[in-house]
Enzyme design. Structure first.
Site, short mmCIF file in Angstrom:
data_model
loop_
_atom_site.label_atom_id
_atom_site.label_comp_id
_atom_site.label_asym_id
_atom_site.label_seq_id
_atom_site.Cartn_x
_atom_site.Cartn_y
_atom_site.Cartn_z
N ARG A 7 0.89 -1.18 0.00
CA ARG A 7 0.00 0.00 0.00
C ARG A 7 0.92 1.21 0.00
O ARG A 7 1.68 1.42 0.94
CB ARG A 7 -0.90 0.00 1.24
CG ARG A 7 -1.58 1.35 1.44
CD ARG A 7 -2.69 1.31 2.45
NE ARG A 7 -3.84 0.62 1.91
CZ ARG A 7 -5.06 0.67 2.44
NH1 ARG A 7 -5.30 1.39 3.51
NH2 ARG A 7 -6.06 0.00 1.89
N HIS A 54 -7.41 0.97 -6.39
CA HIS A 54 -7.57 0.04 -5.26
C HIS A 54 -8.20 -1.26 -5.79
O HIS A 54 -9.35 -1.58 -5.47
CB HIS A 54 -8.47 0.69 -4.19
CG HIS A 54 -8.39 0.05 -2.84
ND1 HIS A 54 -7.54 -1.00 -2.55
CD2 HIS A 54 -9.06 0.31 -1.69
CE1 HIS A 54 -7.69 -1.35 -1.29
NE2 HIS A 54 -8.61 -0.58 -0.74
N GLN A 68 -9.94 -4.07 -3.50
CA GLN A 68 -11.24 -3.66 -2.97
C GLN A 68 -12.35 -3.95 -3.97
O GLN A 68 -13.40 -4.50 -3.63
CB GLN A 68 -11.21 -2.15 -2.67
CG GLN A 68 -12.53 -1.60 -2.19
CD GLN A 68 -12.90 -2.12 -0.81
OE1 GLN A 68 -12.09 -2.07 0.10
NE2 GLN A 68 -14.11 -2.62 -0.65
N ASP A 83 -17.58 6.92 -1.52
CA ASP A 83 -16.36 6.77 -0.73
C ASP A 83 -16.10 8.11 -0.06
O ASP A 83 -16.72 9.13 -0.43
CB ASP A 83 -15.19 6.36 -1.65
CG ASP A 83 -13.92 6.02 -0.88
OD1 ASP A 83 -13.98 5.84 0.35
OD2 ASP A 83 -12.84 5.95 -1.52
N CYS A 108 -16.30 1.31 0.50
CA CYS A 108 -15.13 0.47 0.82
C CYS A 108 -14.73 0.57 2.28
O CYS A 108 -14.04 -0.31 2.78
CB CYS A 108 -13.97 0.85 -0.09
SG CYS A 108 -13.32 2.51 0.21
N ARG A 140 -13.06 -9.03 1.28
CA ARG A 140 -11.65 -8.74 1.01
C ARG A 140 -10.79 -9.95 1.37
O ARG A 140 -9.85 -10.30 0.66
CB ARG A 140 -11.19 -7.52 1.83
CG ARG A 140 -11.84 -6.20 1.48
CD ARG A 140 -11.33 -5.65 0.17
NE ARG A 140 -9.88 -5.47 0.17
CZ ARG A 140 -9.23 -4.44 0.72
NH1 ARG A 140 -9.90 -3.47 1.27
NH2 ARG A 140 -7.90 -4.36 0.67
N1 CP Z 1 -11.11 -0.43 2.38
C1 CP Z 1 -9.86 -0.46 2.82
O1 CP Z 1 -8.91 -0.73 2.05
O2 CP Z 1 -9.72 -0.22 4.15
P1 CP Z 1 -8.37 0.02 4.94
O3 CP Z 1 -7.85 1.38 4.58
O4 CP Z 1 -8.76 -0.07 6.39
O5 CP Z 1 -7.37 -1.04 4.58
N1 NVA Z 2 -10.19 6.52 -1.18
C1 NVA Z 2 -9.72 6.09 0.12
C2 NVA Z 2 -9.85 4.60 0.24
C3 NVA Z 2 -9.43 4.03 1.57
C4 NVA Z 2 -9.52 2.55 1.61
C5 NVA Z 2 -8.29 6.53 0.33
O1 NVA Z 2 -7.48 6.41 -0.60
O2 NVA Z 2 -7.98 7.04 1.40
#
Ligand code: CP
Ligand code: NVA
Length: 304
Positions: free
Chosen positions: A100, A127, A130, A218, A259, A287
């Site tokens: 990540r 993502h 997700q 989101d 998400c 997930r």
């Molecule tokens: N939806 C998602 O990826 O959540 P986190 O940021 O908690 O991993």
């Molecule tokens: N769009 C959000 C998703 C988190 C899982 C972010 O990037 O912070």
């Protein structure tokens, strides 16, 4: 062995194969196995996470493997060691990397120089894990997503980009409804349209949800985005809040997804989050199952 970097870069047949195996892996009789016995998986986080961290760590353990969670700030990466050297060293110790990160470039460099598969666990751009979980969730509840319509409310962010990639690969249409300055990525829109599905921009949220099989939103401020920039147009963003009034214009069998993490009473109200059309916690659980399938796919170990 393949990387899992973007839904747009995995063929529809392979995506279907990952989803088919997700159903198999989720079956209680197959939840634990030794598919990853003697394998170690590095889980690198440059940003916070609850779901991604837990679902990957638990998933690796359920498959008999060893997860190693690494925060980039605790690695030499955080002190300037190159991604090239990090990728080479990790490849000598582990069998798979999930990262990540902020920049898409970091993900690409890691994948280029690692001798083992790399999985995208969220970047500023996308993502994909997700959305694989979301598609699995939809199809479990409503059947094939091909030909259906997804309404995306709010800002066109990284999660929206992966939805557009999935629309193109899996043949569903997407309606975007949000302030014009936060339209989704032009590349992702072009990708979907290029695959023959429709992407419509509908400024009226009521019209956007009216025909949708799935309504998604989101957070309005992602981890890499500036709150200040969004605060200036908060009143406009509020027009796209998913609330009971808006859902009253949707079909009764339309599902609601987010998400998570959600900012309750901002992009979505608690009434909708906890209401009968919401499947947000199914998405979170799935997930786990879909990522186990993705990891097996990357290593050529899919059970069915
Ligand atoms: N939806 C998602 O990826 O959540 P986190 O940021 O908690 O991993
Ligand atoms: N769009 C959000 C998703 C988190 C899982 C972010 O990037 O912070």
């Amino acid at each position: 062995m393949p990387d899992f970097l973007e839904i747009s870069e995995v063929s529809p047949n392979e995506l279907e194969c990952i989803l088919r195996n997700t159903a198999f892996i989720r079956n209680s009789a197959n939840r634990t196995s030794d598919l990853l016995a003697d394998k170690s998986v590095a889980l690198i986080f440059e940003k916070p996470s609850t779901r991604t961290r837990l679902s990957f760590e638990v998933g690796v353990r359920q498959l008999g493997g060893t997860p190693i969670v690494l925060s980039s700030s605790e690695m030499q990466l955080g002190r300037g060691e190159s991604i090239h050297d990090t990728a080479k060293v990790l490849s000598r110790f582990v069998d798979l990397i999930m990262i990540r990160t902020f920049a898409d470039r970091t993900l690409r460099e890691l994948a280029e120089f690692a001798d083992i598969p790399v999985i995208n666990g969220l970047t500023d751009k996308s993502h994909p894990c997700q959305i694989m979980g979301d598609i699995f969730t939809f199809q479990e509840l409503r059947g094939n997503i091909a030909g259906r319509t997804v309404a995306w409310l709010g800002t066109g962010n990284n999660v929206c980009t992966s939805f557009l990639h999935a629309a193109g690969q899996m043949g569903f249409n997407l309606i975007f409804s949000g302030p014009g300055q936060f339209n989704p990525s032009e590349d992702a829109v072009a990708f979907a349209i290029g695959k023959g599905v429709s992407v419509d921009f509908e400024p009226d949220p009521i019209a956007a949800v009216a025909t949708a099989d799935l309504i998604v939103t989101d957070t309005w401020v992602s981890m890499h985005e500036s709150v200040l920039e969004r605060e200036k147009i908060w009143d406009t963003l509020m027009l796209y809040q998913v609330n009971t009034e808006l859902m009253s214009h949707a079909r009764p069998d339309a599902l609601f997804m987010h998400c998570l993490p959600a900012h309750r009473e901002e992009e979505v109200t608690s009434e909708v989050m906890d209401g009968p059309q919401s499947v947000v916690f199914d998405e979170a659980e799935n997930r786990l199952h879909v990522q186990k399938s993705i990891m097996c796919w990357c290593l050529g170990l899919l059970p069915v």
